[in-house]
Every structure is written in structure tokens, then in C-alpha cells.
Enzyme design. Structure first.
Site, PDB file in Angstrom:
ATOM      1  N   ASP A   1       0.826  -1.215   0.000  1.00 13.32           N
ATOM      2  CA  ASP A   1       0.000   0.000   0.000  1.00 13.32           C
ATOM      3  C   ASP A   1       0.858   1.262   0.000  1.00 13.32           C
ATOM      4  OD1 ASP A   1      -2.670  -1.426   2.076  1.00 13.32           O
ATOM      5  OD2 ASP A   1      -2.215  -1.563  -0.083  1.00 13.32           O
TER       6      ASP A   1
ATOM      7  N   LYS B   1      -6.268  -6.186  19.643  1.00 17.29           N
ATOM      8  CA  LYS B   1      -6.311  -5.937  18.189  1.00 17.29           C
ATOM      9  C   LYS B   1      -5.741  -7.179  17.490  1.00 17.29           C
ATOM     10  CE  LYS B   1      -5.320  -2.493  14.637  1.00 17.29           C
ATOM     11  NZ  LYS B   1      -4.742  -3.403  13.620  1.00 17.29           N
TER      12      LYS B   1
ATOM     13  N   LYS C   1     -12.029   1.676  23.048  1.00 17.08           N
ATOM     14  CA  LYS C   1     -13.278   2.215  22.469  1.00 17.08           C
ATOM     15  C   LYS C   1     -14.103   2.896  23.556  1.00 17.08           C
ATOM     16  CE  LYS C   1     -13.758  -1.761  19.362  1.00 17.08           C
ATOM     17  NZ  LYS C   1     -14.571  -2.936  18.996  1.00 17.08           N
TER      18      LYS C   1
END
Ligand code: 1X7
Length: 323
Positions: A43, A120, A291
Site C-alpha cells: 500500500d 487488536k 473504544k
């Protein structure tokens, strides 16, 4: 080298070099399902080529990867538009940056300090759509707006329920990953058969999910942890932690290590604990996701084009080289 310091000739030479690399890596990925570089390297290289071609339009060539229609989705998989985009996450790399993120969100005393800490998972983001409790479609993240339909492959994964415990309409997002033990035995098998080993479990999961033949996927012993929903209108809970429990009750596999934190010290303690435990986990993680725990507050904070305003990823340094 910064763009303003190079000539068109230099840009053309660098672009030709980048195209050769990108086309080689694409072949490795799409033809042999064993890319020699991380997606992030692909990327970044792709973005540099776009930057050069945007600055110097005369250097664009018809065979440039930037000229291919659409994004890097595979031929052979139909495209799936994500009505609610699959966002990525903003990253922080230090406790100080993490504290700044939390402070910005909790600046008014009116907002109680209430965050959900989750691991994660180092895998491939997927989205699962259910109608009346029946799995009707599974897709990859793709570029966040358009993914690939890999329903048949996902149906071979035991941790993905084909039928939920309640006949609801819901779209659930999570991570498909390859456990470290499956990764080790797969690479041993590949080396015994003269094939290139996968560089890491994440590439192995991605390569396994992008198989056109689901029977190959079925042999790869993949698993999932689900952690978000595209839309939570018909859920009872109003917290992220409650959402995970509701997903579990519906039949999904969730990662049980999540923890509600009511102070920055509690967040820091969770980060420290899983940085210590990371190598011993049976799956790869590359950080922690923090979060806002209140779903209504998540909704009111919303997202930028790319990332939610109500979550952040604290990234760990890359794990030691996979054995
Ligand atoms: N627990 C989580 O929310 C979580 C875990 N693992 C991941 N790779 C990701 C990615 C996004 Br985007 S969220 C998330």
C-alpha cells in the site's frame, strides 16, 4: 525523496521501478497466494506511485497498477458494496498519545470515564450479514467501501454461525485469523511440498480466505473474533462491552479478554498486561483497541472518512520474526 526535489525524468525512473515491484507483488499475491511483502508495504509503495503520477501526469503508463479499474480486489470474487463503510482505526504508538486521545474525548466532566479495551487481532477484517438469523453474505473489507464476496469460503469456518440463536437482521464485523499452531503446521506442509512458506499468520489467513476453491480454505483451520456491528438498531445493549456479550449470545465467537476501564490507569494496566502476554497468546495481536464504551456516544461522535472518532488502536512494536 520529496516530490518537489525531483525532475520528471527522475519521477519516471522511480515510477517504473515501483510499477515493477507492485506488479511482481500482485502476481505473488493473486497467483501464488504467498506475497513476499506485507500489505502495508504494498500500500505504501502504491501510494508513492500515485503521488508521482499525480505530480507528473506525463509519466503514467497504461500498464501502471494505478490504471487498473477498481481497487486491489481479486478477479473471480464478486464485489460487495459496504453500505456502512468498514473503517480502519487511528493509531497511536505511546501511552502519552493514548492519553491525549482519551483526554480529548473525555474533556467534559459530563462524560463518565468509560472505555472498553479489546485486543487488536492480527488477521483480515470481515463482514457477516444475516437475514432472519441466517448467514446470507460474508465479505472482505476491500478498500472499506467495496469488498469481495467470500461467503462460500467463510461458511467453511467453524466459528462462524450459519444460523443465529435469534432470527434477526444484523451485519457483524470482526477479524478472521489463523491460530499460530495452524500457521506453523501449514508452513511445514508447504515447505515439505516445495512451496514458499507464508511470512506470517496474517498473510496466511488472507491467502486462505482469497482461495477460489472453498475446499482449500476449509483445510486452513481459520477462526474468527467478532467485535463490532454495522448497525445496532435492534440490539438491547447500549454499551460496547454489552454488545460483545450479545454477539456471544447470538452464537458468535468473541475474544473474552476485553475489559471495561474507568480510569487511564486501568487502560494502561490492560495495555501493559497484554504486551506481556502477547507472545504466549495462541493468535497474533498487533495492539490494543480502546473504544468509548457507550454506544449512543459512539454514534454521536461518529467517524471521519477513514476512522471512528470513538476508538483508537495502541500499536505494539512488530512481533519477533515468526518461526
Ligand atoms: N476489537 C476490535 O475492535 C478489533 C480487533 N482487531 C482488529 N484487527 C480490529 C480492526 C478494527 Br477497524 S477494530 C478491531
Amino acid at each position: 525523496m520529496a516530490l518537489e526535489k525531483i525532475s520528471e525524468q527522475q519521477a519516471a525512473e522511480e515510477a517504473a521501478n515501483l510499477r515493477a515491484k507492485l506488479n511482481k507483488w500482485s502476481d505473488e499475491y493473486y497467483t501464488y497466494d504467498s506475497p513476499s511483502v506485507e500489505d502495508s508495504v504494498y500500500d505504501q509503495t502504491y501510494e508513492r506511485l500515485v503521488e508521482l503520477e499525480t505530480q507528473f501526469p506525463n509519466i503514467v503508463t497504461p500498464d501502471s497498477p494505478t490504471q487498473k479499474v477498481g481497487d486491489h480486489t481479486l478477479p473471480g470474487f464478486t464485489k460487495v458494496p459496504h453500505e456502512i463503510p468498514m473503517l480502519s482505526l487511528g493509531d497511536v504508538f505511546s501511552k502519552e498519545e493514548l492519553g491525549d486521545f482519551v483526554d480529548r474525548l473525555t474533556d467534559s466532566d459530563a462524560v463518565p470515564f468509560n472505555y472498553n479495551c479489546e485486543l487488536k487481532i492480527d488477521g483480515l477484517a470481515i463482514s457477516l450479514r444475516y437475514e432472519n438469523g441466517i448467514l446470507v453474505q460474508g465479505s472482505t473489507r476491500g478498500n472499506g467501501q467495496i469488498g469481495e464476496d467470500i461467503t462460500r469460503n467463510l461458511k467453511t469456518i467453524k466459528s462462524i454461525p450459519r444460523k443465529l440463536t435469534r432470527p434477526i437482521n444484523i451485519e457483524v464485523r470482526g477479524e478472521c485469523y489463523m491460530p499460530k499452531s495452524s500457521f506453523a503446521s501449514l508452513n511445514e506442509e508447504r515447505q515439505n511440498n516445495g512451496l514458499e512458506p507464508f511470512a506470517n499468520p496474517r498473510n496466511a489467513a488472507a491467502g486462505s480466505l482469497r482461495q477460489l476453491d472453498p475446499r482449500v480454505t476449509a483445510r486452513r483451520k481459520l477462526s474468527t473474533f467478532m467485535y463490532n456491528v454495522a448497525d445496532y438498531d435492534d440490539l438491547e445493549t447500549d454499551t460496547q462491552s454489552g454488545l460483545l456479550e450479545e454477539l456471544k449470545a447470538l452464537g458468535f465467537t468473541i475474544n473474552p479478554t476485553y475489559r471495561v476501564a474507568h480510569s487511564m490507569n486501568a487502560i494502561d494496566a490492560y495495555v501493559d498486561q497484554y504486551q506481556q502476554l502477547r507472545d504466549g497468546l495462541p493468535y497474533g495481536i498487533d495492539g490494543i483497541v480502546i473504544k468509548v464504551n457507550s454506544l449512543p456516544l459512539q454514534r454521536s461522535l461518529g467517524a471521519t472518512v477513514k476512522v471512528p472518532r470513538w476508538a483508537i488502536a495502541f500499536k505494539f512494536p512488530p512481533e519477533e520474526v515468526q518461526t
